[in-house]
Write an enzyme that holds these catalytic residues in place. Structure first.
Site, PDB file in Angstrom:
ATOM      1  N   SER A 142       9.141   3.680   1.397  1.00 18.48           N
ATOM      2  CA  SER A 142       8.852   4.709   0.980  1.00 18.48           C
ATOM      3  C   SER A 142       9.699   5.194  -0.041  1.00 18.48           C
ATOM      4  O   SER A 142      10.936   4.951   0.199  1.00 18.48           O
ATOM      5  CB  SER A 142       8.530   5.795   1.974  1.00 18.48           C
ATOM      6  OG  SER A 142       8.218   6.982   1.858  1.00 18.48           O
ATOM      7  N   TYR A 155      10.271  10.188  10.104  1.00 16.32           N
ATOM      8  CA  TYR A 155       9.730   9.179   9.083  1.00 16.32           C
ATOM      9  C   TYR A 155      11.024   8.754   8.077  1.00 16.32           C
ATOM     10  O   TYR A 155      11.032   7.401   7.577  1.00 16.32           O
ATOM     11  CB  TYR A 155       8.734   9.829   8.435  1.00 16.32           C
ATOM     12  CG  TYR A 155       7.821   8.978   7.311  1.00 16.32           C
ATOM     13  CD1 TYR A 155       6.850   8.047   7.725  1.00 16.32           C
ATOM     14  CD2 TYR A 155       7.998   8.965   6.026  1.00 16.32           C
ATOM     15  CE1 TYR A 155       6.161   7.286   6.908  1.00 16.32           C
ATOM     16  CE2 TYR A 155       7.379   8.306   5.032  1.00 16.32           C
ATOM     17  CZ  TYR A 155       6.349   7.451   5.546  1.00 16.32           C
ATOM     18  OH  TYR A 155       5.579   6.628   4.648  1.00 16.32           O
TER      19      TYR A 155
HETATM   20  P1  NAD Z   1      -3.246   3.911   6.631  1.00 12.05           P
HETATM   21  O1  NAD Z   1      -3.406   4.913   7.750  1.00 12.05           O
HETATM   22  O2  NAD Z   1      -4.387   3.916   5.838  1.00 12.05           O
HETATM   23  O3  NAD Z   1      -2.998   2.396   7.286  1.00 12.05           O
HETATM   24  C1  NAD Z   1      -2.165   2.321   8.267  1.00 12.05           C
HETATM   25  C2  NAD Z   1      -2.704   1.173   9.212  1.00 12.05           C
HETATM   26  O4  NAD Z   1      -1.866   0.652  10.141  1.00 12.05           O
HETATM   27  C3  NAD Z   1      -4.099   1.521   9.958  1.00 12.05           C
HETATM   28  O5  NAD Z   1      -4.996   0.505   9.775  1.00 12.05           O
HETATM   29  C4  NAD Z   1      -3.690   1.646  11.415  1.00 12.05           C
HETATM   30  O6  NAD Z   1      -4.768   1.081  12.279  1.00 12.05           O
HETATM   31  C5  NAD Z   1      -2.450   0.682  11.512  1.00 12.05           C
HETATM   32  N1  NAD Z   1      -1.569   0.946  12.724  1.00 12.05           N
HETATM   33  C6  NAD Z   1      -1.212   1.970  13.107  1.00 12.05           C
HETATM   34  N2  NAD Z   1      -0.378   1.862  14.149  1.00 12.05           N
HETATM   35  C7  NAD Z   1      -0.229   0.461  14.444  1.00 12.05           C
HETATM   36  C8  NAD Z   1       0.355  -0.247  15.348  1.00 12.05           C
HETATM   37  N3  NAD Z   1       0.974   0.372  16.353  1.00 12.05           N
HETATM   38  N4  NAD Z   1       0.263  -1.766  15.120  1.00 12.05           N
HETATM   39  C9  NAD Z   1      -0.414  -2.248  14.112  1.00 12.05           C
HETATM   40  N5  NAD Z   1      -1.108  -1.532  13.141  1.00 12.05           N
HETATM   41  C10 NAD Z   1      -1.299  -0.125  13.327  1.00 12.05           C
HETATM   42  O7  NAD Z   1      -1.823   4.343   5.969  1.00 12.05           O
HETATM   43  P2  NAD Z   1      -1.302   3.665   4.736  1.00 12.05           P
HETATM   44  O8  NAD Z   1      -0.981   5.116   3.877  1.00 12.05           O
HETATM   45  O9  NAD Z   1      -1.767   2.665   4.096  1.00 12.05           O
HETATM   46  O10 NAD Z   1       0.133   3.430   5.223  1.00 12.05           O
HETATM   47  C11 NAD Z   1       0.969   1.887   5.155  1.00 12.05           C
HETATM   48  C12 NAD Z   1       2.166   2.078   5.004  1.00 12.05           C
HETATM   49  O11 NAD Z   1       2.653   2.707   3.691  1.00 12.05           O
HETATM   50  C13 NAD Z   1       2.809   2.753   6.331  1.00 12.05           C
HETATM   51  O12 NAD Z   1       4.199   2.092   6.649  1.00 12.05           O
HETATM   52  C14 NAD Z   1       3.167   4.128   5.405  1.00 12.05           C
HETATM   53  O13 NAD Z   1       4.310   4.700   6.156  1.00 12.05           O
HETATM   54  C15 NAD Z   1       3.421   3.574   4.042  1.00 12.05           C
HETATM   55  N6  NAD Z   1       3.549   4.529   3.138  1.00 12.05           N
HETATM   56  C16 NAD Z   1       2.462   5.121   2.678  1.00 12.05           C
HETATM   57  C17 NAD Z   1       2.484   5.977   1.501  1.00 12.05           C
HETATM   58  C18 NAD Z   1       1.397   6.866   1.164  1.00 12.05           C
HETATM   59  O14 NAD Z   1       1.459   7.898   0.706  1.00 12.05           O
HETATM   60  N7  NAD Z   1       0.164   6.747   1.869  1.00 12.05           N
HETATM   61  C19 NAD Z   1       3.644   6.108   0.952  1.00 12.05           C
HETATM   62  C20 NAD Z   1       4.828   5.431   1.077  1.00 12.05           C
HETATM   63  C21 NAD Z   1       4.652   4.545   2.340  1.00 12.05           C
END
Ligand code: NAD
Length: 260
Positions: A142, A155
Protein backbone atom coordinates in the site's frame (compact mmCIF):
# COMPACT_ATOMS: atom_id res chain seq x y z
CA UNK A 1 -1.17 -13.78 -24.04
CA UNK A 2 1.80 -12.77 -21.89
CA UNK A 3 1.13 -15.42 -19.22
CA UNK A 4 0.44 -18.41 -21.48
CA UNK A 5 1.32 -21.65 -19.71
CA UNK A 6 1.70 -19.98 -16.31
CA UNK A 7 -0.19 -20.84 -13.12
CA UNK A 8 -1.05 -18.10 -10.63
CA UNK A 9 -2.38 -18.35 -7.08
CA UNK A 10 -3.99 -15.13 -5.84
CA UNK A 11 -5.14 -14.79 -2.25
CA UNK A 12 -8.16 -12.69 -1.34
CA UNK A 13 -9.17 -12.90 -4.99
CA UNK A 14 -12.92 -13.29 -4.45
CA UNK A 15 -13.28 -9.49 -4.22
CA UNK A 16 -11.78 -6.14 -5.14
CA UNK A 17 -8.16 -5.87 -6.29
CA UNK A 18 -7.38 -9.60 -6.16
CA UNK A 19 -10.48 -10.44 -8.21
CA UNK A 20 -9.43 -8.03 -10.96
CA UNK A 21 -5.87 -9.42 -10.96
CA UNK A 22 -7.30 -12.92 -11.42
CA UNK A 23 -9.41 -11.75 -14.37
CA UNK A 24 -6.51 -9.92 -16.03
CA UNK A 25 -4.12 -12.85 -15.51
CA UNK A 26 -6.68 -15.26 -16.98
CA UNK A 27 -7.17 -12.98 -20.00
CA UNK A 28 -3.37 -13.05 -20.42
CA UNK A 29 -3.45 -16.85 -20.65
CA UNK A 30 -2.67 -17.95 -17.06
CA UNK A 31 -4.55 -20.63 -15.18
CA UNK A 32 -5.62 -18.90 -11.99
CA UNK A 33 -6.48 -20.11 -8.50
CA UNK A 34 -8.77 -17.79 -6.58
CA UNK A 35 -7.85 -18.50 -2.98
CA UNK A 36 -10.11 -16.90 -0.38
CA UNK A 37 -11.56 -17.43 3.07
CA UNK A 38 -14.96 -17.01 1.36
CA UNK A 39 -15.12 -20.17 -0.75
CA UNK A 40 -18.55 -19.47 -2.25
CA UNK A 41 -17.39 -16.08 -3.54
CA UNK A 42 -14.11 -17.62 -4.78
CA UNK A 43 -16.01 -20.27 -6.74
CA UNK A 44 -18.34 -17.62 -8.17
CA UNK A 45 -15.37 -15.51 -9.33
CA UNK A 46 -13.76 -18.60 -10.87
CA UNK A 47 -17.01 -19.49 -12.66
CA UNK A 48 -17.18 -15.97 -14.13
CA UNK A 49 -13.64 -16.34 -15.50
CA UNK A 50 -14.43 -19.78 -16.91
CA UNK A 51 -17.61 -18.41 -18.54
CA UNK A 52 -15.45 -15.78 -20.26
CA UNK A 53 -13.19 -18.55 -21.65
CA UNK A 54 -10.46 -18.51 -18.98
CA UNK A 55 -9.07 -21.24 -16.75
CA UNK A 56 -9.82 -20.78 -13.04
CA UNK A 57 -10.62 -22.63 -9.83
CA UNK A 58 -11.81 -21.43 -6.43
CA UNK A 59 -9.78 -22.65 -3.45
CA UNK A 60 -10.65 -22.39 0.26
CA UNK A 61 -7.82 -20.68 2.10
CA UNK A 62 -7.60 -18.78 5.36
CA UNK A 63 -4.13 -17.27 4.97
CA UNK A 64 -3.63 -17.20 8.75
CA UNK A 65 -3.82 -21.01 8.95
CA UNK A 66 -0.61 -22.91 8.20
CA UNK A 67 -2.56 -26.08 7.41
CA UNK A 68 -5.07 -24.29 5.15
CA UNK A 69 -2.32 -22.49 3.22
CA UNK A 70 -0.27 -25.64 2.69
CA UNK A 71 -3.32 -27.71 1.68
CA UNK A 72 -4.74 -24.98 -0.59
CA UNK A 73 -1.40 -24.47 -2.35
CA UNK A 74 -1.04 -28.22 -2.86
CA UNK A 75 -4.58 -28.33 -4.29
CA UNK A 76 -3.58 -25.71 -6.88
CA UNK A 77 -0.52 -27.70 -7.92
CA UNK A 78 -2.62 -30.89 -8.05
CA UNK A 79 -5.12 -29.12 -10.32
CA UNK A 80 -2.74 -27.28 -12.64
CA UNK A 81 0.57 -29.20 -12.28
CA UNK A 82 2.79 -26.28 -11.19
CA UNK A 83 2.88 -22.84 -9.59
CA UNK A 84 4.61 -19.85 -11.22
CA UNK A 85 3.06 -16.74 -9.68
CA UNK A 86 1.89 -15.97 -6.14
CA UNK A 87 0.00 -12.77 -5.45
CA UNK A 88 -0.26 -12.42 -1.66
CA UNK A 89 -3.18 -10.00 -1.57
CA UNK A 90 -5.70 -11.00 1.10
CA UNK A 91 -6.24 -8.21 3.57
CA UNK A 92 -8.58 -6.38 5.90
CA UNK A 93 -8.60 -2.99 7.59
CA UNK A 94 -9.36 -2.11 11.20
CA UNK A 95 -9.06 1.57 12.08
CA UNK A 96 -8.79 2.98 15.62
CA UNK A 97 -6.54 5.39 17.49
CA UNK A 98 -3.36 3.72 18.75
CA UNK A 99 -4.27 4.40 22.38
CA UNK A 100 -7.50 2.42 21.99
CA UNK A 101 -6.31 -0.24 19.51
CA UNK A 102 -7.27 -3.65 20.92
CA UNK A 103 -4.49 -6.22 21.13
CA UNK A 104 -6.82 -8.80 19.55
CA UNK A 105 -7.38 -6.54 16.53
CA UNK A 106 -3.64 -5.80 16.29
CA UNK A 107 -2.86 -9.54 16.25
CA UNK A 108 -5.60 -10.22 13.70
CA UNK A 109 -4.14 -7.57 11.38
CA UNK A 110 -0.58 -8.93 11.65
CA UNK A 111 -1.88 -12.50 11.21
CA UNK A 112 -3.63 -11.76 7.92
CA UNK A 113 -1.15 -9.34 6.39
CA UNK A 114 2.23 -10.53 7.67
CA UNK A 115 1.77 -14.16 8.76
CA UNK A 116 -0.39 -14.73 5.67
CA UNK A 117 2.33 -13.34 3.41
CA UNK A 118 4.94 -15.55 5.08
CA UNK A 119 2.85 -18.73 5.00
CA UNK A 120 1.78 -18.34 1.36
CA UNK A 121 5.33 -17.46 0.33
CA UNK A 122 6.81 -20.52 2.03
CA UNK A 123 4.19 -22.82 0.52
CA UNK A 124 4.75 -21.35 -2.96
CA UNK A 125 8.55 -21.57 -2.75
CA UNK A 126 8.32 -25.28 -2.05
CA UNK A 127 6.95 -25.59 -5.60
CA UNK A 128 9.12 -22.88 -7.23
CA UNK A 129 12.56 -23.86 -5.89
CA UNK A 130 12.79 -27.51 -7.09
CA UNK A 131 14.89 -27.57 -10.25
CA UNK A 132 15.25 -23.78 -9.89
CA UNK A 133 12.14 -23.45 -12.07
CA UNK A 134 11.51 -20.12 -10.39
CA UNK A 135 8.56 -17.77 -10.22
CA UNK A 136 7.30 -14.36 -9.20
CA UNK A 137 5.89 -13.40 -5.81
CA UNK A 138 3.93 -10.16 -5.59
CA UNK A 139 2.84 -8.74 -2.24
CA UNK A 140 -0.07 -6.32 -2.06
CA UNK A 141 1.42 -3.50 -0.03
CA UNK A 142 0.00 0.00 0.00
CA UNK A 143 1.10 3.61 -0.03
CA UNK A 144 1.02 2.74 3.68
CA UNK A 145 4.10 0.54 3.06
CA UNK A 146 5.93 3.90 2.85
CA UNK A 147 3.68 6.49 4.47
CA UNK A 148 1.73 6.73 7.73
CA UNK A 149 -1.82 7.86 8.47
CA UNK A 150 -3.60 8.32 11.78
CA UNK A 151 -5.82 5.44 12.99
CA UNK A 152 -3.90 2.85 10.96
CA UNK A 153 -1.09 1.68 13.26
CA UNK A 154 -1.55 -2.04 12.64
CA UNK A 155 -2.05 -1.64 8.89
CA UNK A 156 0.92 0.69 8.41
CA UNK A 157 3.20 -1.57 10.48
CA UNK A 158 2.06 -4.66 8.57
CA UNK A 159 2.38 -3.05 5.15
CA UNK A 160 5.88 -1.78 5.98
CA UNK A 161 6.82 -5.34 7.00
CA UNK A 162 6.03 -6.60 3.50
CA UNK A 163 8.84 -4.48 2.06
CA UNK A 164 11.31 -6.33 4.27
CA UNK A 165 9.91 -9.72 3.38
CA UNK A 166 10.03 -8.98 -0.35
CA UNK A 167 13.63 -7.77 -0.15
CA UNK A 168 14.78 -10.90 1.69
CA UNK A 169 12.97 -13.09 -0.84
CA UNK A 170 14.59 -11.17 -3.72
CA UNK A 171 18.00 -12.06 -2.26
CA UNK A 172 17.27 -15.64 -1.19
CA UNK A 173 15.16 -16.48 -4.22
CA UNK A 174 17.56 -15.22 -6.88
CA UNK A 175 19.54 -18.47 -6.94
CA UNK A 176 16.28 -20.28 -7.73
CA UNK A 177 15.00 -17.75 -10.30
CA UNK A 178 12.37 -16.39 -7.93
CA UNK A 179 11.67 -12.64 -7.92
CA UNK A 180 9.70 -10.61 -5.41
CA UNK A 181 7.87 -7.28 -5.58
CA UNK A 182 5.50 -5.13 -3.57
CA UNK A 183 2.70 -3.20 -5.29
CA UNK A 184 1.68 -0.15 -3.28
CA UNK A 185 -1.74 1.17 -4.32
CA UNK A 186 -3.32 4.41 -3.20
CA UNK A 187 -7.02 4.31 -2.27
CA UNK A 188 -9.10 2.00 -4.49
CA UNK A 189 -12.91 1.86 -4.14
CA UNK A 190 -13.41 -1.71 -2.91
CA UNK A 191 -15.48 -3.08 0.01
CA UNK A 192 -12.37 -2.63 2.21
CA UNK A 193 -12.38 1.12 1.56
CA UNK A 194 -16.15 1.65 1.50
CA UNK A 195 -16.32 0.24 5.05
CA UNK A 196 -13.71 2.74 6.28
CA UNK A 197 -15.41 5.92 5.04
CA UNK A 198 -18.10 6.16 7.77
CA UNK A 199 -15.68 4.76 10.39
CA UNK A 200 -13.06 7.42 9.66
CA UNK A 201 -15.72 10.17 9.52
CA UNK A 202 -16.82 9.21 13.03
CA UNK A 203 -13.27 8.87 14.47
CA UNK A 204 -12.05 12.13 12.90
CA UNK A 205 -15.28 14.10 13.45
CA UNK A 206 -15.59 15.11 9.77
CA UNK A 207 -18.10 14.34 7.02
CA UNK A 208 -17.84 11.29 4.78
CA UNK A 209 -17.33 13.63 1.81
CA UNK A 210 -14.32 15.17 3.60
CA UNK A 211 -12.89 11.71 4.35
CA UNK A 212 -12.90 10.98 0.61
CA UNK A 213 -11.65 14.40 -0.53
CA UNK A 214 -9.10 15.16 2.19
CA UNK A 215 -8.04 11.88 3.81
CA UNK A 216 -8.21 9.50 0.85
CA UNK A 217 -7.46 11.71 -2.15
CA UNK A 218 -5.82 14.79 -0.58
CA UNK A 219 -2.31 13.54 -1.35
CA UNK A 220 -2.97 12.71 -5.00
CA UNK A 221 -2.01 15.03 -7.85
CA UNK A 222 -5.50 14.99 -9.35
CA UNK A 223 -8.05 13.93 -6.70
CA UNK A 224 -8.77 10.65 -8.50
CA UNK A 225 -9.11 7.15 -7.03
CA UNK A 226 -6.73 4.43 -8.23
CA UNK A 227 -8.72 1.58 -9.85
CA UNK A 228 -8.59 -2.18 -9.51
CA UNK A 229 -7.53 -2.27 -13.15
CA UNK A 230 -4.59 0.12 -12.55
CA UNK A 231 -3.31 -2.31 -9.91
CA UNK A 232 -4.04 -5.42 -12.00
CA UNK A 233 -2.18 -4.04 -15.04
CA UNK A 234 0.85 -3.39 -12.79
CA UNK A 235 0.61 -6.94 -11.45
CA UNK A 236 0.49 -8.23 -15.04
CA UNK A 237 3.55 -6.21 -16.05
CA UNK A 238 5.54 -7.55 -13.09
CA UNK A 239 4.48 -11.18 -13.58
CA UNK A 240 5.34 -11.04 -17.29
CA UNK A 241 8.63 -9.16 -16.94
CA UNK A 242 11.33 -11.37 -18.45
CA UNK A 243 14.35 -10.89 -16.20
CA UNK A 244 15.54 -10.27 -12.65
CA UNK A 245 16.41 -6.69 -13.60
CA UNK A 246 13.25 -6.03 -11.63
CA UNK A 247 13.27 -7.69 -8.22
CA UNK A 248 12.99 -6.57 -4.62
CA UNK A 249 11.24 -3.35 -5.62
CA UNK A 250 8.05 -1.61 -4.64
CA UNK A 251 5.78 0.07 -7.18
CA UNK A 252 3.55 2.88 -6.00
CA UNK A 253 0.30 3.11 -8.01
CA UNK A 254 -1.44 6.08 -6.46
CA UNK A 255 -2.05 9.15 -8.67
CA UNK A 256 1.11 10.68 -7.26
CA UNK A 257 0.32 10.20 -3.55
CA UNK A 258 3.77 9.51 -2.05
CA UNK A 259 6.54 9.81 -4.64
CA UNK A 260 9.51 7.51 -3.97
P1 NAD B 1 -11.58 -6.52 -0.46
O1 NAD B 1 -12.21 -6.43 0.87
O2 NAD B 1 -12.34 -6.14 -1.68
O3 NAD B 1 -11.01 -8.00 -0.70
C1 NAD B 1 -10.27 -8.67 0.28
C2 NAD B 1 -10.48 -10.17 0.10
O4 NAD B 1 -9.64 -10.84 1.09
C3 NAD B 1 -11.91 -10.63 0.36
O5 NAD B 1 -12.33 -11.47 -0.71
C4 NAD B 1 -11.82 -11.41 1.67
O6 NAD B 1 -12.74 -12.50 1.76
C5 NAD B 1 -10.38 -11.91 1.63
N1 NAD B 1 -9.85 -12.28 2.93
C6 NAD B 1 -9.99 -11.60 4.10
N2 NAD B 1 -9.39 -12.27 5.10
C7 NAD B 1 -8.84 -13.40 4.54
C8 NAD B 1 -8.10 -14.48 5.06
N3 NAD B 1 -7.80 -14.57 6.37
N4 NAD B 1 -7.69 -15.44 4.20
C9 NAD B 1 -8.01 -15.37 2.89
N5 NAD B 1 -8.72 -14.37 2.35
C10 NAD B 1 -9.14 -13.40 3.17
O7 NAD B 1 -10.24 -5.66 -0.32
P2 NAD B 1 -9.25 -4.98 -1.40
O8 NAD B 1 -9.40 -3.53 -1.25
O9 NAD B 1 -9.37 -5.63 -2.72
O10 NAD B 1 -7.84 -5.34 -0.71
C11 NAD B 1 -6.95 -6.31 -1.24
C12 NAD B 1 -5.55 -5.97 -0.76
O11 NAD B 1 -5.18 -4.69 -1.27
C13 NAD B 1 -5.40 -5.89 0.77
O12 NAD B 1 -4.16 -6.46 1.16
C14 NAD B 1 -5.39 -4.39 1.03
O13 NAD B 1 -4.70 -4.05 2.21
C15 NAD B 1 -4.67 -3.90 -0.21
N6 NAD B 1 -4.86 -2.48 -0.52
C16 NAD B 1 -6.12 -2.01 -0.74
C17 NAD B 1 -6.29 -0.66 -1.03
C18 NAD B 1 -7.62 -0.06 -1.27
O14 NAD B 1 -7.71 1.18 -1.28
N7 NAD B 1 -8.67 -0.83 -1.50
C19 NAD B 1 -5.16 0.18 -1.10
C20 NAD B 1 -3.89 -0.36 -0.87
C21 NAD B 1 -3.77 -1.69 -0.59
Amino acid sequence: MQLNGKVALITGAASGIGKRIAEVYAQAGAAVAIADINLDAARKAADEIAAAGGKAIGVAMDVTSEAAVDAGTQAVVDAFGQLDILVSNAGIQIVAPLVDYSYADWKKMQAIHVDGAFLTTRAALRHMYPGDRGGTVIYMGSVHSHEASPLKSAYVAAKHALLGLARVLAKEGAAHNVRAHVICPGFVRTPLVDKQIPEQAQELGISEEEVVRRVMLGGTVDGVFTTVDDVAQTALFLAAFPSAALTGQSFVVSHGWYMQ
